[in-house]
Design a protein around this motif. Structure first.
Motif, mmCIF file in Angstrom:
data_model
loop_
_atom_site.group_PDB
_atom_site.id
_atom_site.type_symbol
_atom_site.label_atom_id
_atom_site.label_comp_id
_atom_site.label_asym_id
_atom_site.label_seq_id
_atom_site.Cartn_x
_atom_site.Cartn_y
_atom_site.Cartn_z
ATOM 1 N N ALA A 148 0.883 -1.161 0.000
ATOM 2 C CA ALA A 148 0.000 0.000 0.000
ATOM 3 C C ALA A 148 0.927 1.220 0.000
ATOM 4 N N GLN A 149 0.578 2.221 -0.767
ATOM 5 C CA GLN A 149 1.474 3.371 -0.914
ATOM 6 C C GLN A 149 0.739 4.678 -0.665
ATOM 7 N N GLU A 150 1.463 5.617 -0.101
ATOM 8 C CA GLU A 150 0.994 6.991 0.032
ATOM 9 C C GLU A 150 2.088 7.874 -0.540
ATOM 10 N N LYS A 151 1.701 8.741 -1.460
ATOM 11 C CA LYS A 151 2.679 9.565 -2.184
ATOM 12 C C LYS A 151 2.543 11.016 -1.747
ATOM 13 N N ILE A 193 -5.118 4.247 4.516
ATOM 14 C CA ILE A 193 -4.066 5.200 4.882
ATOM 15 C C ILE A 193 -4.719 6.567 5.068
ATOM 16 N N ALA A 194 -4.549 7.123 6.260
ATOM 17 C CA ALA A 194 -5.169 8.404 6.601
ATOM 18 C C ALA A 194 -4.092 9.463 6.823
ATOM 19 N N ARG A 195 -4.447 10.688 6.558
ATOM 20 C CA ARG A 195 -3.543 11.825 6.769
ATOM 21 C C ARG A 195 -3.903 12.550 8.058
ATOM 22 N N ASN A 196 -2.936 13.274 8.605
ATOM 23 C CA ASN A 196 -3.189 14.197 9.708
ATOM 24 C C ASN A 196 -2.684 15.567 9.282
ATOM 25 N N ASN A 197 -2.764 16.533 10.165
ATOM 26 C CA ASN A 197 -2.370 17.896 9.806
ATOM 27 C C ASN A 197 -0.872 18.141 9.926
ATOM 28 N N GLY A 198 -0.111 17.117 10.227
ATOM 29 C CA GLY A 198 1.340 17.250 10.285
ATOM 30 C C GLY A 198 1.896 17.508 11.664
ATOM 31 N N TRP A 199 1.044 17.687 12.674
ATOM 32 C CA TRP A 199 1.559 17.991 13.986
ATOM 33 C C TRP A 199 2.289 16.824 14.624
ATOM 34 N N LYS A 200 2.069 15.605 14.139
ATOM 35 C CA LYS A 200 2.747 14.432 14.684
ATOM 36 C C LYS A 200 4.094 14.183 14.010
ATOM 37 N N CYS A 203 -0.152 6.637 11.642
ATOM 38 C CA CYS A 203 0.738 5.485 11.807
ATOM 39 C C CYS A 203 0.030 4.135 11.691
ATOM 40 N N ASP A 204 -1.293 4.091 11.470
ATOM 41 C CA ASP A 204 -2.041 2.826 11.472
ATOM 42 C C ASP A 204 -1.499 1.811 10.466
#
Length: 183
Positions: free
Chosen positions: A29-32, A175-182, A148-149
């Motif tokens: 699985a990929q996230e670009k 695959i989920a995104r967050n706002n970058g704070w992590k 990170c899931d």
């Protein structure tokens, strides 16, 4: 040093053991992600160590595909698509290398590519752009605004490869995104 670097393109790859166990082969699985560069000469908090004034490194700022088309390729979607295809071909070569060199597919890998164009931002033909591998990271790499899931699932499935209970491998979560704070 790669000259005329415009941005960094990253491909986060998570081995999907459930897909592999169902006979689909090794599947990732990929996230670009597209990342802007910091100004030339800026190097985190080690400014004194950055002796090459033309050197630029990726920021932690992830931008959308459309923003990459506008900011990096002067609005040329075909050039952006061409660079994404170049990076995907290079990523596939890394997957072949993993298959040849490793007993198991790595659970998670981050492939970072520098995107360069002779003459700088925008304009030109898609063939003017080049892609260079600049980092191959493992489980500890920053996920760059991605939850990170999927990484955790890939790592757990890798750790529990032999499960007589049949509970593993777990299905790869979306695959989920967050706002970058992590990140």
């Amino acid at each position: 040093m790669v000259p005329d670097v415009l941005c960094e393109y990253r491909i986060l790859c998570f081995h999907d053991a459930a897909a592999a166990s169902s006979g689909q082969g090794d599947f990732f699985a990929q996230e670009k992600l597209w990342l802007k560069m910091k100004p030339q000469g800026e190097h985190h908090n080690h400014q004194i160590a950055c002796e090459v004034g033309e050197f630029a490194m990726a920021s932690a700022h992830v931008i959308s595909r459309d923003r990459a088309s506008h900011d990096v390729f002067g609005g040329d979607h075909a050039a952006r698509d061409h660079v994404e295809n170049l990076a995907s071909c290079l990523a596939n070569k890394w997957f072949l290398w993993f298959k040849a060199e490793c007993g198991d597919a790595p659970p998670a890998t981050r492939l970072d590519f520098l995107v360069a164009r002779a003459g700088g931002v925008g304009g030109g033909e898609p063939a003017d752009y080049s892609v260079w591998t600049c980092e191959v990271g493992e489980l500890g790499a920053s996920l760059c605004s991605v939850e990170c899931d999927a990484r955790n699932c890939a790592a757990l499935n890798w750790a529990v490869r032999k499960d007589p209970s049949g509970r593993f491998p777990l299905a790869m979560p979306a695959i989920a995104r967050n706002n970058g704070w992590k990140s």
